[in-house]
Design an enzyme around this catalytic site. Structure first.
Site: not given
Lengths: 223, 314
Positions: A43, A85, A177
């Site tokens: 990510d 997140d 996440r």
């Protein structure tokens, strides 16, 4: 940098706020090479180990995608975000002071082993031929199927409530996440992933990876 | 396991298989060599023999020796090697004189005449004899003459583990007990006798057991507060440990103090062993005891969460 006939594998520490694709693109440009790719997206807000295949090595990337991963990071409980997140702003907060050590232990344990995990809506997964996050941004309601993943280890390394520092060893396809969000839900106060670093992919370790600037410097100096 | 300091106690051995080293900490890398040794001794009906040197050669030969701290006391090492299943631990007194033995003399005197070894298992980078001039090549070249089987633990086998006692000492010096645990394959632990301290902790609701460690060479991790398991007799308790100078109360010496959760007994004079599970924070100075107390309440919660998790998953 001289790329051998059989191609090569580069271990790179992806900086925070770069997409995995940004890193590949940067190196593609610098190395002036078409065949280049990575084995497993990180990510944008995460940093850490990215395996990059160059030249003929790109063909072997697929076999690296299945490797187990180790992550270290921080989950904050008592707050939530839609993306799980910090890519999206907070959308709820609640008091976490009543959460007990036992509850945390039980919740973490429940998130260890073989799990059915629902990927975050804000993810690169495609639903009906559309990236899920694009639908999410348009407020379309989409349904994501759960996937079988394995969390081999879920260790708490440090606690500074509301922050819980952890280390996770998991199978491919695991969204950390989602683990953060699930942990928060199990505690009844919500939670999101505040920080994430990928420290290991299979036997490859972050400590042996190039810092991006260092790699860029080396490539430039060899020109 | 028998701890011996004379060769003659090995006279009854049929087929001694030997390795040699200081094995400080007996970490996962050492374990690779040691468990291989035990396995071979068992399948061949022989005896596993570990030669170790005491004091640690670096204490005798100088080279910044005074500051070197060890991961295990001799007693701890004996326990760890015994648990692996080693038959004999030969404790060789390491002296300047011993360090002067040439590689040839070391093999002849210690391995052949002394132990009557049949086989030697050593790491690819192991060095021995005067000025560390003996190595695996020397042994391989002369093995027929010595009548010794030589097994080399390859670089690959050792480096793959990527562990050295030095790595572990550095991690502990930085308070990284969980990294150390990864390398050791177990929690780093400290053992000692409970002595009477200044009794300030009990005034703020955190009575502590002051741990006195008699071995001055034992490595004490960096100053800070740790989540710990405490072993007292056959019982285990959760707790937290403070290592440091206690700046808030203007402490005069560095202490190691354990606070046991849900525990209220006088244990002065008892023998305690603590396992360091995780660091909670570094040592900080507060203006007032109240500030310290507030922080200790937070520390306790943090320690409880970490320990509860470990307890729960076991």
């Amino acid at each position: 940098m001289i790329i051998p006939e059989e191609g090569s594998l580069l271990l790179v520490n992806k900086p925070k706020s770069w997409t995995s694709f940004d890193v590949v693109n940067k190196l593609r440009y610098l190395l002036k090479i078409k065949k280049i790719g990575h084995a497993g997206t990180l990510d944008p807000l995460a940093s850490g180990l990215l395996l990059i295949g160059v030249g003929k090595y790109t063909k072997k990337l697929e076999s690296l995608q299945g490797l187990d991963k180790t992550y270290e990071g921080i989950i904050e409980i008592g707050k939530t975000t839609p993306s799980f997140d910090l890519e999206t702003p907070f959308d709820s907060s609640s008091d976490y002071m009543h959460v007990t050590p036992q509850q945390i232990a039980v919740a973490v344990e429940a998130l260890t082993g073989e799990l059915d995990q629902i990927p975050p809506i804000y993810s690169a997964i495609k639903v009906n031929g559309q990236r899920a996050y694009k639908s999410a941004r348009k407020n379309e309601i989409i349904e994501l199927k759960s996937r079988k993943i394995k969390v081999y280890k879920f260790e708490i390394t440090r606690v500074h409530l509301p922050e819980i520092h952890f280390r996770v060893v998991c199978s491919k396809g695991t969204y950390i996440r989602s683990l953060a969000k699930d942990l928060g839900e199990k505690l009844g106060v919500g939670g999101y992933l505040k920080e994430l670093v990928r420290t290991q992919v299979g036997g490859y370790k972050l400590e042996n990876a190039f810092q991006l600037e260092q790699l860029v410097g080396q490539i430039n100096s060899e020109k | 396991m028998k701890v011996i300091d004379h060769f003659k106690e090995l006279d009854a051995c049929i087929l001694p298989i030997v390795t040699s080293g200081t094995f400080d900490g007996v970490h996962s890398g050492h374990l690779k060599i040691l468990s291989g040794l035990v396995q071979q001794a068992q399948t061949r009906g022989g005896e596993s023999v570990v030669i170790t040197y005491w004091p640690h050669p670096r204490f005798v030969l100088g080279k910044g020796s005074s500051s070197l701290k060890l991961l295990s006391t001799f007693e701890e090492k004996v326990k760890l090697l015994s648990d692996i299943g080693i038959d004999y631990l030969l404790k060789v007194r390491f002296s300047k004189e011993f360090s002067e033995l040439s590689p040839e003399a070391f093999v002849q005197k210690v391995l052949i005449k002394g132990i009557k070894a049949k086989k030697l298992i050593i790491g690819y980078d192991h060095r021995f004899g005067k000025n560390q001039t003996g190595d695996i090549d020397f042994l391989k070249k002369n093995k027929e003459r010595f009548g010794l089987e030589i097994e080399e633990i390859s670089r690959l086998d050792i480096d793959q583990v990527g562990i050295s006692s030095t790595n572990i000492r550095q991690a502990l010096a930085a308070g990284e007990v969980d990294a150390a645990q990864g390398y050791l394959g177990r929690y780093y632990s400290l053992s000692g006798i409970v002595t009477r301290g200044d009794q300030i902790g009990r005034k703020i609701g955190f009575p502590t057991a002051n741990l006195f460690i008699s071995e001055s060479y034992k490595l004490i991790p960096s100053d800070g507060v740790y989540a710990i398991f405490v072993y007292l007799g056959l019982e285990r308790f959760d707790g937290m440990l403070n290592i440091g100078w206690r700046p808030t109360v203007k402490g005069k010496k560095r202490t190691i103090e354990a606070h046991l959760f849900d525990f209220n007994k006088d244990i002065y004079g008892s023998y305690l062993r603590v396992e360091l599970v995780a660091i909670i924070r570094k040592e900080i100075e507060f203006n007032h005891l109240d500030g310290l107390k507030e922080q200790l309440i937070k520390d306790k919660l943090a320690a409880k969460i970490i320990l509860e998790k470990v307890n729960y998953s076991k």
